[in-house]
Design a protein around this motif. Structure first.
Motif, mmCIF file in Angstrom:
data_model
loop_
_atom_site.group_PDB
_atom_site.id
_atom_site.type_symbol
_atom_site.label_atom_id
_atom_site.label_comp_id
_atom_site.label_asym_id
_atom_site.label_seq_id
_atom_site.Cartn_x
_atom_site.Cartn_y
_atom_site.Cartn_z
ATOM 1 N N UNK A 49 -19.194 0.545 -0.370
ATOM 2 C CA UNK A 49 -17.775 0.893 -0.508
ATOM 3 C C UNK A 49 -17.007 -0.163 -1.296
ATOM 4 N N UNK A 50 -15.782 0.132 -1.566
ATOM 5 C CA UNK A 50 -14.901 -0.798 -2.274
ATOM 6 C C UNK A 50 -14.780 -2.122 -1.518
ATOM 7 N N UNK A 93 -8.496 -3.383 5.536
ATOM 8 C CA UNK A 93 -9.926 -3.292 5.856
ATOM 9 C C UNK A 93 -10.157 -2.442 7.109
ATOM 10 N N UNK A 94 -9.287 -2.567 8.089
ATOM 11 C CA UNK A 94 -9.442 -1.772 9.307
ATOM 12 C C UNK A 94 -9.321 -0.279 9.002
ATOM 13 N N UNK A 95 -8.307 0.089 8.242
ATOM 14 C CA UNK A 95 -8.122 1.500 7.882
ATOM 15 C C UNK A 95 -9.262 1.997 6.997
ATOM 16 N N UNK A 96 -9.757 1.125 6.136
ATOM 17 C CA UNK A 96 -10.873 1.519 5.260
ATOM 18 C C UNK A 96 -12.117 1.836 6.079
ATOM 19 N N UNK A 97 -12.381 1.051 7.105
ATOM 20 C CA UNK A 97 -13.541 1.305 7.973
ATOM 21 C C UNK A 97 -13.392 2.635 8.706
ATOM 22 N N UNK A 98 -12.199 2.902 9.199
ATOM 23 C CA UNK A 98 -11.950 4.179 9.878
ATOM 24 C C UNK A 98 -12.059 5.345 8.899
ATOM 25 N N UNK A 99 -11.621 5.123 7.671
ATOM 26 C CA UNK A 99 -11.699 6.176 6.655
ATOM 27 C C UNK A 99 -13.147 6.533 6.358
ATOM 28 N N UNK A 102 -5.252 6.122 7.496
ATOM 29 C CA UNK A 102 -4.333 6.281 6.375
ATOM 30 C C UNK A 102 -2.934 6.520 6.893
ATOM 31 N N UNK A 103 -2.034 6.806 5.965
ATOM 32 C CA UNK A 103 -0.640 7.091 6.325
ATOM 33 C C UNK A 103 -0.227 8.447 5.775
ATOM 34 N N UNK A 104 0.508 9.214 6.573
ATOM 35 C CA UNK A 104 1.107 10.468 6.139
ATOM 36 C C UNK A 104 2.612 10.258 6.006
ATOM 37 N N UNK A 105 3.153 10.739 4.887
ATOM 38 C CA UNK A 105 4.564 10.539 4.565
ATOM 39 C C UNK A 105 5.169 11.891 4.216
ATOM 40 N N UNK A 106 6.406 12.123 4.613
ATOM 41 C CA UNK A 106 7.087 13.367 4.259
ATOM 42 C C UNK A 106 7.115 13.546 2.744
ATOM 43 N N UNK A 119 -9.097 13.228 -1.326
ATOM 44 C CA UNK A 119 -8.776 12.315 -0.225
ATOM 45 C C UNK A 119 -10.058 11.923 0.508
ATOM 46 N N UNK A 120 -10.912 12.901 0.785
ATOM 47 C CA UNK A 120 -12.179 12.622 1.465
ATOM 48 C C UNK A 120 -13.064 11.744 0.585
ATOM 49 N N UNK A 121 -13.073 12.008 -0.709
ATOM 50 C CA UNK A 121 -13.879 11.196 -1.628
ATOM 51 C C UNK A 121 -13.400 9.748 -1.637
ATOM 52 N N UNK A 122 -12.089 9.557 -1.580
ATOM 53 C CA UNK A 122 -11.549 8.196 -1.501
ATOM 54 C C UNK A 122 -11.963 7.530 -0.199
ATOM 55 N N UNK A 123 -11.906 8.257 0.908
ATOM 56 C CA UNK A 123 -12.326 7.708 2.200
ATOM 57 C C UNK A 123 -13.811 7.354 2.186
#
Length: 370
Positions: free
Chosen positions: A186-187, A337-343, A311-315, A282-286
């Motif tokens: 991964x990145x 890094x934490x969010x990347x691992x969850x992704x 990740x974050x969801x925004x209106x 989005x899935x490909x980025x994750x």
């Protein structure tokens, strides 16, 4: 060159690897654009050689309509002949012109499935003129009240779409698209780079993303936004970049067939669409280990992203909040890094072997129904 073509090939390859399956892809156009994914030798490819899109960029919309209508006659004849020879158990329409033909040529032993690769009311949400809105309403009426009622199953890509737009339909299931690759490395999340991908068309809403990124640049002028894709808005988006003085921070990179490589060279993925069918990118980025900041458009991001976890969801069009969430990931390396691992963990749900087995379960269910 688009997502429908890529996921169709990926799914066909995976289904052909399952013992007992014989898989065919029947196409009308196979001459436009580069190869985007290799087809397994186990999959039979049949080209009807209709070529709806041959030189269509050089023709007017009216001429395209006339030519397309005329080509529909030999298309239906050729498709009927081919299906009669194959005598399939299941026929899947990916949602182009064949969806209007299958119900009238079916045999009693065939089960026919209609895939939706867009949110149900995509025509109206994409319409930018009164004429397009009228055409959209007429097309929706014909499709939803006449054509789609005759399919054995409608398959949509998200639970959000099914529950929002199809809740009164009893023959609707949802199966998401598979990620088209797996990423072993991964990145590193060290590049000062935000990435986005999609066609440069109004529905992708890149104008809003550029405005949001202008706010990011005010705090972090050494970060860049790279947008991959081609389309009709390329010139106007470049003009917007120039007007904002962002030539050194926002780059229109054009089309890339190596999306995994481009994603792994970035640290954050940003998504700004107004409406989607699924948002596979989005899935490909994750899968490549990127945290995602996305507008919560219908339909897709809400199904994929767990807000605050991977990740974050925004209106939609809240550019200030979009910029703030991007900045929070820039500022906090541990959070990134934490969010990347969850992704990465979330992306595993969309690996092709998992999606192929969901399709097999659907096939068995539909075939078992009398």
């Amino acid at each position: 060159m688009g997502g429908i073509q890529r996921v169709t090939v990926v799914k066909a390859n995976a289904l052909a690897d399952i013992p007992g399956n014989e898989v065919y892809i029947v196409v009308t156009d196979n001459k436009v654009g580069p190869v985007i994914h290799e087809l397994s030798p186990k999959v039979h490819l049949i080209d009807l050689n209709i070529n709806y899109y041959d030189h269509n960029d050089e023709r007017s919309a009216l001429t395209n309509l006339i030519v397309g209508t005329a080509k529909g006659v030999p298309h239906k004849k050729a498709l009927k002949r081919v299906l009669k020879q194959i005598n399939p158990d299941v026929v899947i329409s990916v949602g182009t012109s064949e969806k209007f033909m299958l119900t009238s040529m079916r045999k009693r032993t065939w089960k026919i499935i209609r895939e939706f690769h867009s949110e149900k009311y995509y025509r109206l949400k994409h319409a930018r003129s009164l004429l397009k809105k009228v055409q959209g309403k007429l097309s929706d009426f014909y499709e939803f009240h006449i054509v789609d009622k005759k399919f054995d199953r409608i398959v949509v890509l998200t639970e959000e779409d099914r529950e929002t737009n199809w809740k009164d339909w009893k023959n609707v299931s949802f199966v998401p698209n598979p990620v088209s690759f797996t990423c072993d490395e991964p990145s590193s999340l060290t590049e000062k780079s935000v990435i986005s991908m999609g066609r440069l068309v109004p529905v992708k809403n890149f104008e809003s993303l550029i405005r949001a990124f202008e706010l990011v640049v005010k705090k972090y002028p050494d970060w860049v936004l790279k947008i991959y894709g081609d389309g009709e808005l390329k010139a106007s988006l470049q003009a917007q970049i120039n007007e904002f003085g962002l030539q050194n921070n926002v780059m229109l990179m054009g089309f890339s067939s190596a999306i995994d490589k481009e994603l792994k060279q970035s640290s954050i993925f940003a998504f700004s669409s107004l409406v989607e069918g699924f948002a596979l990118v989005i899935v490909e980025a994750m899968e490549c280990g990127l945290p995602v900041v996305s507008y919560q458009c219908p339909c897709g991001p809400k199904d994929i992203i767990t807000d605050g976890k991977d990740g974050f969801l925004v209106s939609v069009n809240d550019e200030q909040m979009l910029a703030e969430k991007i900045c929070s990931l820039i500022e906090d390396e541990n959070l990134r890094h934490q969010m990347a691992s969850e992704a990465r963990l979330r992306a595993q749900h969309y690996h092709v072997e998992n999606i192929a087995h969901r399709w097999m379960d659907l096939f068995n269910e539909v075939i078992s129904c009398s």
